[in-house]
Design an enzyme around this catalytic site. Structure first.
Site: not given
Length: 554
Positions: A140, A143, A146
Site C-alpha cells: 500500500k 503515505h 508513516h
C-alpha cells in the site's frame, strides 16, 4: 550541565537564609526562559514554592514584598554577580567570566554528551523502552503519516538512548489480512517477477491498484478469499508467494530508511501473531471476557456499567482474529520477550480509540503493565505533493526534497564548491522536512508547504544546516582552537553572553556578524573561535537527536 553547579551554589546561600536543606531548594531554582532581550537574569527562585504557608490565593503584592525582602538578605559572591526581585521571584545573574569559563569547559569535556550528563537526569532510573513506529502496510502507499511516525518515533528513540535508556525499535508491518488475498490473485493475473525484484513496492502497488478495479467482481472476491484462506492454512505455494512479497518489500524499506538515517532492531508484523491471536481469544474466553453477538462476532465489554455502551470487536463471525486481537498478542509477546519498562506506539491520532481499547482490554486480562503502555499520537499532514502529482512512496518525497534543495543551492550565489552536492542536498532537504514536522503542535494537523519547508531564513532545517556549515568553515579557516589559551574576559559582549546562556543557532548567526574572528586581536579571536566551536558542537548534538545529519559545507 553548567546550570547544575550554579543552582547548587545559589541553593547553598538560600539554605543559610531560609534555614532549609539545599536539596529542597534546588528544584525551585529554574533557568530563565530564552529571551531575545538583553540583560536577562540566568536563574530565578519562585518565592511561593519555598515560603511556608503560602497558598494559591496569596496576594501577588505580598509575594512581591517577600521576594524583595529575601533579595535584600542575600549577597553577591564569586558565583552570583547580581540579585534582584521580580513579581514573586528572586532573580540571579551569574558572574559573566565564570559563566563563560564553566560553559566552555563543560562543552569541551562532554562533547556529544553535553546536555544529557546533567544532574537533572542523574536521578532518573535507567529503563528499557520498546518503541513501535513507522509501520507501513506492504503493497500500500507509504503515505506521509508513516513518514511523520518515522520522524517522531526516531526522535523519541534517540532521546531515550541519549538519556541512557535501553531502546528496542520495532517496525510493525501491515503484512497480513484480506488485502493479501486480493494481492495474490492480482499478482497471478498482472504480476511480473522481474519488476517485483527490481522495484517491489512500486510493482506491488501497481498490481494492487489493478486488482482493486475488479474487487467488486464476485469471482475475484471468491478467488481472493480462497487465496487468503490458503495463506491462513499455511499452504506452501501460497505462503511462498506472500513471503517473497514481504522479504523483497523489507529489503527495499531498509534501503529507503538508510537514506532517512533510521534503523530498526526488529521488523515484526501482524503475520507473526496469527496463532498467538487465537491464544488471546481463548484467554479472553477463559476469563469470561469474550461475548458473542447475534451475528456471531466476538466482543469485549469495555463499559463501566457493563451495559455494552462501549465495546471492542475482537473476533470475526468465522472465528478469525482482527487487527486489535493481533495487537493484544504482540503486546503480550513483547513483554515476555523484552521485559520492558515502557512501550510506546507512535501513530496518527485517528488510532487513539484503537489504543485506548487495546490498553483497556490488557488491563481487564490482568496485565497491570498496560499502565506503562503509551500512545504518542500526532496530527495529519495535508497537501504534500511532488511536481508530478500526489505523493505515493517515501522515496518520491526524498527524491523531491533532494532535487528542490539542489536547485535552490545551485541558484544561490553564496553556495560554495562542495564535494558531493547530491548528498549535501539530501541531508539539508531532510533537515527541512524534519524541522517543518516539529514546528507546530504535534497533535495538530498541518498543511505542508515546500516553499516554507525549504526557506533559508527563520526556524527552518535549512537555516540550522546553514548555521552549522558556516560555523564549521569558520573553524576550518582559522585552525584548531585550544581551550587552555582562551581568555574568557574577551567574551563579555551581550551577543557572546546570549550564546553562552542559550547556545542557539539564531543567536550564533547574529554573533557571527557582530563578533568577527578575522581582524580581531589574537586573544579576542581565539576566545570567539572557542565560543563558536561550542555553539556548533551543541547545535550538532541537538540536530542529531532530531534525526538530522549536520553538513559541513553548503
Amino acid at each position: 550541565m553548567a546550570a547544575g553547579s550554579f543552582r547548587r551554589s545559589i541553593a547553598s546561600q538560600l539554605s543559610k537564609v531560609l534555614d532549609l536543606p539545599p536539596e529542597n531548594l534546588i528544584k525551585s531554582i529554574s533557568a530563565v526562559p530564552v529571551s531575545k532581550k538583553r540583560h536577562v537574569a540566568d536563574f530565578q527562585l519562585s518565592v511561593a514554592s519555598v515560603i511556608e504557608n503560602s497558598s494559591s490565593d496569596c496576594l501577588a503584592q505580598d509575594l512581591h514584598l517577600q521576594a524583595q525582602q529575601l533579595a535584600e538578605r542575600l549577597k553577591c559572591d564569586s558565583v552570583v554577580s547580581e540579585i534582584s526581585a521580580g513579581p514573586g521571584t528572586v532573580n540571579f545573574t551569574i558572574n559573566r567570566e565564570l559563566l563563560a569559563k564553566t560553559v566552555l569547559q563543560q562543552v569541551w569535556k562532554y562533547g556529544s554528551e553535553y546536555g544529557v550528563k546533567s544532574e537533572l537526569f542523574s536521578t532518573v532510573p535507567r529503563q528499557k523502552a520498546v518503541i513501535e513506529f513507522s509501520s507501513p502496510n506492504i503493497a500500500k502507499k507509504f503515505h506521509i503519516g508513516h513518514l511523520r511516525s518515522t520522524i517522531v518515533g526516531n526522535f523519541i528513540a534517540n532521546l531515550k538512548v541519549a538519556l541512557g535508556h535501553e531502546v528496542v525499535r520495532i517496525n510493525y508491518l501491515g503484512d497480513w489480512g484480506m488485502q493479501f488475498g486480493l494481492l495474490g490473485v492480482g499478482f497471478q493475473s498482472f504480476g511480473n517477477k522481474e519488476k517485483l525484484k527490481s522495484s517491489p513496492l512500486q510493482h506491488l502497488f501497481e498490481v494492487y491498484v489493478q486488482i482493486n478495479k475488479a474487487a467488486e467482481d464476485e469471482n475475484t472476491k471468491k478467488l481472493a478469499k480462497d487465496f487468503f484462506r490458503k495463506l491462513e492454512e499455511h499452504d506452501e505455494q501460497t505462503l511462498s508467494i506472500w513471503k517473497q512479497f514481504r522479504d523483497l518489500s523489507i529489503e527495499e524499506y531498509i534501503r529507503i530508511y538508510k537514506r532517512l538515517g533510521v534503523y530498526f532492531d526488529e521488523y515484526s508484523g501482524e503475520s507473526f501473531y496469527q496463532e498467538k491471536a487465537q491464544e488471546v481469544l481463548k484467554m479472553l474466553e477463559d476469563k469470561g471476557l469474550l461475548q458473542k453477538t447475534i451475528k456471531g462476532t466476538g466482543i469485549v465489554d469495555l463499559s463501566e456499567k457493563k451495559d455494552l455502551s462501549t465495546f471492542s470487536t475482537v473476533m470475526r463471525s468465522d472465528g478469525t482474529s482482527l487487527y486489535i486481537t493481533r495487537d493484544l498478542a504482540a503486546a503480550i509477546d513483547r513483554m515476555n520477550k523484552h521485559s520492558w519498562d515502557t512501550m510506546i506506539y507512535v501513530t496518527d491520532k485517528s488510532q487513539s480509540n484503537h489504543f485506548q481499547h487495546l490498553f483497556q482490554i490488557l488491563k481487564l486480562m490482568g496485565y497491570d503493565w498496560a499502565e506503562r503502555c503509551q500512545h504518542v499520537s500526532f496530527g495529519l499532514v495535508q497537501g504534500m505533493k511532488t511536481r508530478r502529482g500526489e505523493v505515493i512512496f517515501l522515496e518520491d518525497v526524498l527524491n523531491e526534497v533532494r532535487s528542490r534543495m539542489l536547485q535552490n543551492m545551485t541558484s544561490t550565489k553564496t553556495t560554495k564548491e562542495i564535494q558531493d552536492p547530491m548528498e549535501t542536498a539530501e541531508k539539508v532537504g531532510l533537515a527541512a522536512l524534519i524541522i517543518q514536522d516539529f514546528r507546530g503542535l504535534l497533535s495538530s494537523d498541518y498543511q505542508f508547504s515546500w516553499d516554507r519547508a525549504l526557506q533559508s531564513r527563520g526556524d527552518t532545517g535549512v537555516f540550522l544546516q546553514y548555521t552549522h556549515a558556516r560555523l564549521h568553515s569558520l573553524e576550518e579557516m582559522h585552525g584548531n582552537v585550544d581551550l587552555t589559551d582562551v581568555n574568557v574576559a574577551c567574551l563579555l559582549e551581550p551577543d557572546a553572553i546570549s550564546i553562552l546562556q542559550h547556545l542557539l543557532s539564531h543567536l550564533a548567526a547574529v554573533a557571527h556578524r557582530t563578533l568577527p574572528v578575522k581582524g580581531s586581536a589574537p586573544d579576542v579571536a581565539q576566545a570567539r573561535l572557542c565560543l563558536f566551536h561550542a555553539a556548533r558542537s551543541v547545535l550538532a548534538n541537538g540536530m542529531k537527536l532530531l534525526g538530522i545529519t549536520p553538513v559541513t559545507q553548503m
